[in-house]
Design an enzyme around this catalytic site. Structure first.
Site, PDB file in Angstrom:
ATOM      1  N   ASN A  55      23.186  23.029  27.280  1.00 11.72           N
ATOM      2  CA  ASN A  55      24.061  22.090  27.995  1.00 11.72           C
ATOM      3  C   ASN A  55      25.073  22.887  28.820  1.00 11.72           C
ATOM      4  OD1 ASN A  55      26.454  22.613  26.251  1.00 11.72           O
ATOM      5  ND2 ASN A  55      25.077  21.783  24.699  1.00 11.72           N
ATOM      6  N   ASP A  67      21.932  18.179  19.732  1.00 10.86           N
ATOM      7  CA  ASP A  67      21.575  17.256  18.647  1.00 10.86           C
ATOM      8  C   ASP A  67      20.109  17.418  18.236  1.00 10.86           C
ATOM      9  OD1 ASP A  67      24.074  16.053  18.353  1.00 10.86           O
ATOM     10  OD2 ASP A  67      23.734  14.797  20.110  1.00 10.86           O
ATOM     11  N   LYS A 114       4.350  32.044  26.211  1.00 10.85           N
ATOM     12  CA  LYS A 114       4.902  31.226  27.298  1.00 10.85           C
ATOM     13  C   LYS A 114       3.979  30.026  27.539  1.00 10.85           C
ATOM     14  CE  LYS A 114       6.150  31.304  32.108  1.00 10.85           C
ATOM     15  NZ  LYS A 114       5.849  31.880  33.394  1.00 10.85           N
ATOM     16  N   PHE A 125      35.476  17.062  18.373  1.00 11.32           N
ATOM     17  CA  PHE A 125      35.567  16.758  19.800  1.00 11.32           C
ATOM     18  C   PHE A 125      34.563  15.650  20.113  1.00 11.32           C
ATOM     19  CE2 PHE A 125      38.099  19.686  22.441  1.00 11.32           C
ATOM     20  CZ  PHE A 125      38.668  20.409  21.431  1.00 11.32           C
ATOM     21  N   LYS A 152      33.607   8.099  15.532  1.00 12.01           N
ATOM     22  CA  LYS A 152      33.285   9.459  15.064  1.00 12.01           C
ATOM     23  C   LYS A 152      34.289   9.940  14.019  1.00 12.01           C
ATOM     24  CE  LYS A 152      30.581  10.775  19.054  1.00 12.01           C
ATOM     25  NZ  LYS A 152      30.521  11.449  20.350  1.00 12.01           N
ATOM     26  N   LYS A 196      32.509  10.928  10.618  1.00  8.91           N
ATOM     27  CA  LYS A 196      32.476  12.358  10.296  1.00  8.91           C
ATOM     28  C   LYS A 196      33.657  12.790   9.425  1.00  8.91           C
ATOM     29  CE  LYS A 196      29.821  13.285  14.508  1.00  8.91           C
ATOM     30  NZ  LYS A 196      29.282  14.309  15.399  1.00  8.91           N
TER      31      LYS A 196
END
Ligand code: CTP
Length: 400
Positions: free
Chosen positions: A209, A278, A288, A322, A336, A340
């Site tokens: 990301n 995730d 490859k 976060f 969250k 969490k």
């Protein structure tokens, strides 16, 4: 406020030199003792007498009156200084110090000083962005020198971009923070995670990301400056590790999970700013993957949610998460916290300009277990780091 503090101001010959006068006045107002060293080119722009009047101290220059071999007095000035501020700092002085050149009063004094050295660069945008200048800055930061980032705007040369000397108020604040560091985290152990994770598909490709790790590195840096013992578990980034922080590098979410689990027990505070993938590919091809047909289907499997696992094990540790969101920020972030088991969450809307991945600034909302919501307007990630630590401190104090 700065009674008994000696600030040595190095003034170089940048066009922003006139602002150095305000810096001296600002420092005098907070009762610092200010000594000024001017480079030869600086003296061609402003006369030393101006700085002498403002600082109420003799100004040191490289003019012909000065002995060619600088006497012991200047070394003692270097040693007396609690902080050495170079403002404005040209590409030239940055380059000299980065390369160990000491050929005039200012560069010699910097070399002879064990004080904290802070540069406030000011130069043309193209010069500032030049890779040599950037490399010099990176090198100096890695050696413990500090930089006050220049501002953006219209420069004296007419260009618009980064390179304006930072605001005088910001420089004064930075100097005050540098000499009067808040050591309120001494004895506290903090684990910070940062950056992206990389999930391999085959020997050449991976899923990742846009996280650059800046937010997490700023938190680790700020916590270390405030006296905490910091472990930083980081995915791949281009950032240099903050001074005094123990860096553990990982690539995948599973590796991050293992490292966090191996280290979390001893911690008082855990701040999970990493952008953890995730999902990961179910299998990593040893060879490859060659292209075949129009579509390629990858099967992804769930990675452990590290933060949720910590939530179950946290006991009285402070756990901060976060939430990078693009919709329903507050609602998702509140969910969250509960899901969490967090003490608070730092949520940001990644669609806002100046927030999220890759920027130096962020716009965040801090939400705690009691649903107290604090929106922090766009500011430096370092400022946000300190505000996050202030919130941690508040919670700790509340518990005692
Ligand atoms: N996180 C984690 N492990 C994961 C995924 C996320 O520890 N496998 C942590 C991140 O470090 C961050 C927080 O969880 O502190 C929230 O991450 P985010 O991606 O915003 O939320 P998710 O819980 O993954 O939920 P969703 O992707 O559905 O928004």
């Amino acid at each position: 406020m700065l009674e008994g503090i000696n600030v040595l101001l190095g003034v170089t010959g940048g066009i922003a030199i006139y602002k150095a006068c305000d810096i001296v006045s600002g420092l005098k107002k907070v009762n610092a003792n200010v000594d000024v060293i001017m480079t030869e080119s600086a003296t061609k722009m402003i006369r030393p007498g101006t700085f002498q009047a403002l600082s109420q101290n003799a100004v040191i220059t490289d003019t012909f009156e000065t002995p060619r071999y600088w006497n012991i007095e200047h070394v003692s000035l270097a040693q007396k200084a609690h902080v050495l501020l170079v403002a404005p700092a040209t590409a030239n002085i940055i380059g000299k110090v980065a390369n160990g050149i000491a050929d005039d009063m200012l560069s010699t004094t910097i070399m002879a000083s064990t004080a904290k050295v802070v540069f406030a660069p000011a130069m043309n945008t193209k010069m500032y962005e030049n890779r040599i200048v950037q490399q010099n800055i990176k090198k100096l930061i890695s050696l413990g020198y500090r930089f006050i980032e220049p501002a953006s705007g219209r420069l004296a040369c007419g260009d618009v971009g980064t390179g304006k000397l930072a605001d005088v108020d910001k420089i004064l604040e930075f100097v005050i923070d540098t000499v009067k560091p808040n050591r309120d985290f001494v004895g506290i152990k903090i684990l910070v995670t940062a950056g992206p994770t990389r999930e391999s598909i085959d020997p050449v490709r991976f899923i990742s990301n846009h996280s650059t790790g800046k937010m997490g590195y700023s938190i680790a840096d700020a916590a270390s400056a405030r006296g905490a013992e910091v472990i930083l578990i980081s995915g791949p980034t281009n950032l240099l590790p903050p001074v005094g922080v123990k860096l553990i590098k990982i690539n995948t979410a599973l590796e991050m999970y293992d490292m966090v689990m191996n280290n979390f027990k001893e911690q008082n505070v855990i701040i999970k700013s990493a952008a953890v993938a995730d999902y990961r590919p179910e299998t990593i091809s040893a060879r490859k993957i060659k292209k075949r047909g129009d579509n390629l289907n990858l099967t992804l499997v769930r990675n452990p949610d590290i933060l949720s696992e910590l939530g179950k094990l946290k006991e009285n540790r402070i756990l901060v998460g976060f939430a990078a969101e693009s919709d329903n920020i507050i609602k998702n972030a509140k969910n969250k916290i509960l899901k969490k088991n967090l003490d608070f969450i730092v949520a940001n809307d990644i669609t806002e300009e100046g927030a999220g991945f890759g920027t130096d600034t962020n716009i965040v909302t801090i939400i705690d277990r009691n649903n107290k919501i604090e929106k922090i307007e766009k500011t430096d990630k370092m400022d946000i780091a300190h505000l996050i630590l202030d919130k941690v401190k508040q919670i700790t104090e509340h518990r005692v």
